[in-house]
Motif scaffolding. Structure first.
Motif, short mmCIF file in Angstrom:
data_model
loop_
_atom_site.label_atom_id
_atom_site.label_comp_id
_atom_site.label_asym_id
_atom_site.label_seq_id
_atom_site.Cartn_x
_atom_site.Cartn_y
_atom_site.Cartn_z
N ALA A 1 -39.26 30.91 -12.38
CA ALA A 1 -39.50 29.86 -13.50
C ALA A 1 -38.11 29.53 -14.16
O ALA A 1 -37.37 30.53 -14.35
CB ALA A 1 -40.52 30.35 -14.65
N LYS A 2 -37.84 28.49 -14.28
CA LYS A 2 -36.77 27.73 -15.10
C LYS A 2 -36.96 26.79 -16.08
O LYS A 2 -37.84 25.77 -15.93
CB LYS A 2 -35.61 27.10 -14.03
CG LYS A 2 -35.17 28.24 -12.92
CD LYS A 2 -34.13 27.40 -11.90
CE LYS A 2 -33.96 28.52 -10.77
NZ LYS A 2 -32.92 27.84 -9.76
N VAL A 3 -36.01 26.84 -17.45
CA VAL A 3 -36.30 25.90 -18.25
C VAL A 3 -35.20 25.30 -18.24
O VAL A 3 -33.90 25.83 -18.30
CB VAL A 3 -36.55 26.63 -19.80
CG1 VAL A 3 -36.68 25.49 -20.62
CG2 VAL A 3 -38.01 27.35 -19.65
N THR A 4 -34.86 23.92 -18.34
CA THR A 4 -33.88 23.11 -18.47
C THR A 4 -33.98 22.23 -19.85
O THR A 4 -34.83 21.55 -20.00
CB THR A 4 -33.71 22.03 -17.24
OG1 THR A 4 -33.68 23.04 -16.09
CG2 THR A 4 -32.40 21.59 -17.40
N ASN A 5 -32.75 22.07 -20.47
CA ASN A 5 -32.94 21.02 -21.61
C ASN A 5 -31.91 20.17 -21.39
O ASN A 5 -30.90 20.14 -21.17
CB ASN A 5 -32.46 22.07 -23.00
CG ASN A 5 -32.81 21.13 -24.19
OD1 ASN A 5 -32.78 19.97 -24.19
ND2 ASN A 5 -32.96 21.90 -25.21
N ILE A 6 -32.76 19.04 -21.25
CA ILE A 6 -32.03 17.77 -21.19
C ILE A 6 -32.06 16.71 -22.17
O ILE A 6 -33.33 16.28 -22.42
CB ILE A 6 -32.25 17.03 -19.62
CG1 ILE A 6 -32.33 18.03 -18.56
CG2 ILE A 6 -31.84 15.65 -19.45
CD1 ILE A 6 -32.79 17.46 -17.28
N ASN A 7 -31.15 16.33 -23.02
CA ASN A 7 -31.26 15.22 -24.05
C ASN A 7 -32.23 15.99 -25.12
O ASN A 7 -33.14 15.13 -25.31
CB ASN A 7 -31.42 13.98 -23.65
CG ASN A 7 -30.34 13.57 -22.77
OD1 ASN A 7 -29.44 13.93 -22.81
ND2 ASN A 7 -30.88 12.70 -21.76
N ASN A 8 -32.30 17.17 -25.45
CA ASN A 8 -33.28 17.95 -26.23
C ASN A 8 -34.70 17.60 -25.75
O ASN A 8 -35.54 17.89 -26.60
CB ASN A 8 -33.09 17.05 -27.63
CG ASN A 8 -31.81 17.44 -28.18
OD1 ASN A 8 -31.30 18.59 -28.19
ND2 ASN A 8 -31.42 16.57 -29.13
N GLU B 1 -36.88 19.55 -23.29
CA GLU B 1 -37.19 20.76 -22.30
C GLU B 1 -38.15 20.62 -21.02
O GLU B 1 -39.31 19.93 -21.18
CB GLU B 1 -37.81 22.04 -23.00
CG GLU B 1 -36.88 22.65 -24.01
CD GLU B 1 -37.50 23.98 -24.60
OE1 GLU B 1 -38.60 23.99 -24.68
OE2 GLU B 1 -36.78 24.69 -24.89
N GLN B 2 -37.41 20.71 -19.94
CA GLN B 2 -38.37 20.59 -18.76
C GLN B 2 -38.59 21.83 -18.05
O GLN B 2 -37.76 22.83 -17.99
CB GLN B 2 -37.54 19.53 -17.76
CG GLN B 2 -37.51 18.26 -18.26
CD GLN B 2 -36.70 17.18 -17.51
OE1 GLN B 2 -36.28 17.59 -16.38
NE2 GLN B 2 -36.36 16.21 -17.94
N PHE B 3 -39.67 22.11 -17.63
CA PHE B 3 -40.34 23.54 -16.79
C PHE B 3 -40.22 23.47 -15.35
O PHE B 3 -40.87 22.22 -14.99
CB PHE B 3 -41.43 23.95 -17.56
CG PHE B 3 -41.36 24.24 -19.03
CD1 PHE B 3 -40.82 25.53 -19.44
CD2 PHE B 3 -41.49 23.15 -19.75
CE1 PHE B 3 -40.51 25.62 -20.81
CE2 PHE B 3 -41.25 23.43 -21.14
CZ PHE B 3 -41.02 24.65 -21.79
N ASN B 4 -39.68 24.21 -14.69
CA ASN B 4 -39.86 23.93 -13.03
C ASN B 4 -40.28 25.53 -12.83
O ASN B 4 -39.52 26.48 -12.84
CB ASN B 4 -38.79 23.68 -12.59
CG ASN B 4 -38.66 23.66 -11.03
OD1 ASN B 4 -39.68 24.06 -10.39
ND2 ASN B 4 -37.60 23.39 -10.46
N ILE B 5 -41.25 25.68 -12.34
CA ILE B 5 -42.12 26.84 -11.82
C ILE B 5 -42.24 26.55 -10.18
O ILE B 5 -42.91 25.77 -9.59
CB ILE B 5 -43.59 27.24 -12.42
CG1 ILE B 5 -43.17 27.52 -13.95
CG2 ILE B 5 -43.97 28.48 -11.75
CD1 ILE B 5 -44.31 27.68 -14.66
N HIS B 6 -41.90 27.72 -9.41
CA HIS B 6 -41.89 27.50 -8.02
C HIS B 6 -42.47 29.00 -7.54
O HIS B 6 -42.53 29.97 -7.94
CB HIS B 6 -40.45 27.69 -7.34
CG HIS B 6 -40.56 27.73 -5.95
ND1 HIS B 6 -40.96 26.75 -5.10
CD2 HIS B 6 -40.16 28.93 -5.13
CE1 HIS B 6 -40.84 27.11 -3.88
NE2 HIS B 6 -40.55 28.46 -3.74
N ILE B 7 -43.86 28.56 -6.86
CA ILE B 7 -44.42 29.68 -6.32
C ILE B 7 -44.18 29.82 -4.72
O ILE B 7 -44.07 28.85 -4.08
CB ILE B 7 -45.89 29.46 -6.41
CG1 ILE B 7 -46.44 29.48 -7.88
CG2 ILE B 7 -46.77 30.60 -5.88
CD1 ILE B 7 -47.65 28.90 -7.99
#
Length: 87
Positions: free
Chosen positions: A8-15, A17-23
């Motif tokens: 799981a990764k959290v990225t903050n782009i222009n305030n 938050e975007q979440f990316n979960i890879h199974i």
């Protein structure tokens, strides 16, 4: 043997938050379930210790919060999909 089940990764782009979960595609459903439930259990036990409350009370609070959050996520995704259909 060690196997990566999910990342799981959290990225903050222009305030925002975007979440990316890879199974891992090779992971079995019960392995993914175990990892997710075990993570929730660890969060719950941390919550009980931090707030000095009984496990049963924390479980009740967490289960209601999870139910509400997942329902809200589902509703938001359905709204987003319906807007995509009309665009």
């Amino acid at each position: 043997m060690e196997q990566e089940i999910l990342t799981a990764k959290v990225t903050n782009i222009n305030n925002d938050e975007q979440f990316n979960i890879h199974i891992n595609g090779k992971a079995k459903q019960n392995e993914v379930e175990f990892v997710l439930v075990r993570s929730m259990y660890m969060l719950l036990t941390h919550y009980t210790k931090t707030n000095h409350i009984p496990f049963e009370k924390a479980l009740h609070e967490y289960s209601r919060a999870i139910y509400a959050q997942i329902g809200a996520m589902h509703d938001n995704e359905m709204r987003a999909m319906s807007h995509e259909d009309t665009d």
